[in-house]
Design a protein around this motif. Structure first.
Motif, short mmCIF file in Angstrom:
data_model
loop_
_atom_site.label_atom_id
_atom_site.label_comp_id
_atom_site.label_asym_id
_atom_site.label_seq_id
_atom_site.Cartn_x
_atom_site.Cartn_y
_atom_site.Cartn_z
N GLN A 23 0.85 -1.19 0.00
CA GLN A 23 0.00 0.00 0.00
C GLN A 23 0.88 1.24 0.00
N GLU A 24 0.55 2.20 -0.87
CA GLU A 24 1.29 3.45 -0.94
C GLU A 24 1.03 4.28 0.31
N ALA A 25 2.10 4.84 0.89
CA ALA A 25 1.98 5.73 2.04
C ALA A 25 2.08 7.18 1.55
N PRO A 26 1.42 8.11 2.25
CA PRO A 26 1.54 9.52 1.86
C PRO A 26 2.99 9.98 1.93
N ALA A 27 3.35 10.97 1.15
CA ALA A 27 4.72 11.45 1.05
C ALA A 27 5.38 11.74 2.40
N PRO A 28 4.76 12.41 3.37
CA PRO A 28 5.46 12.66 4.64
C PRO A 28 5.90 11.37 5.33
N LEU A 29 5.15 10.29 5.21
CA LEU A 29 5.53 9.03 5.84
C LEU A 29 6.65 8.35 5.05
N SER A 30 6.66 8.50 3.73
CA SER A 30 7.68 7.83 2.93
C SER A 30 9.05 8.49 3.08
N GLU A 31 9.09 9.69 3.63
CA GLU A 31 10.36 10.39 3.83
C GLU A 31 11.04 9.98 5.13
N ARG A 32 10.42 9.17 5.96
CA ARG A 32 11.03 8.76 7.23
C ARG A 32 12.19 7.83 7.03
#
Length: 52
Positions: free
Chosen positions: A43-52
């Motif tokens: 599942q794709e995560a929103p951009a702020p979460l993918s930057e972690r």
């Protein structure tokens, strides 16, 4: 596919079930089965979460 698995197209839930194409935030997934027969969903995560 040699050295990998076959994955579905990117899909999102629509009015009539899964629809091909990108959905809204948290709403895009792809599906595949590993060589042992286990089913997986990515599942794709929103951009702020993918930057972690």
């Amino acid at each position: 596919m040699a050295g990998g698995v076959d994955a579905s197209a990117v899909m999102h839930p629509g009015e009539g079930g899964w629809t091909e194409g990108k959905g809204g935030e948290w709403n895009s997934s792809l599906f595949f089965a590993d060589p042992d027969g286990n089913s997986w969903t990515v599942q794709e995560a929103p951009a702020p979460l993918s930057e972690r």
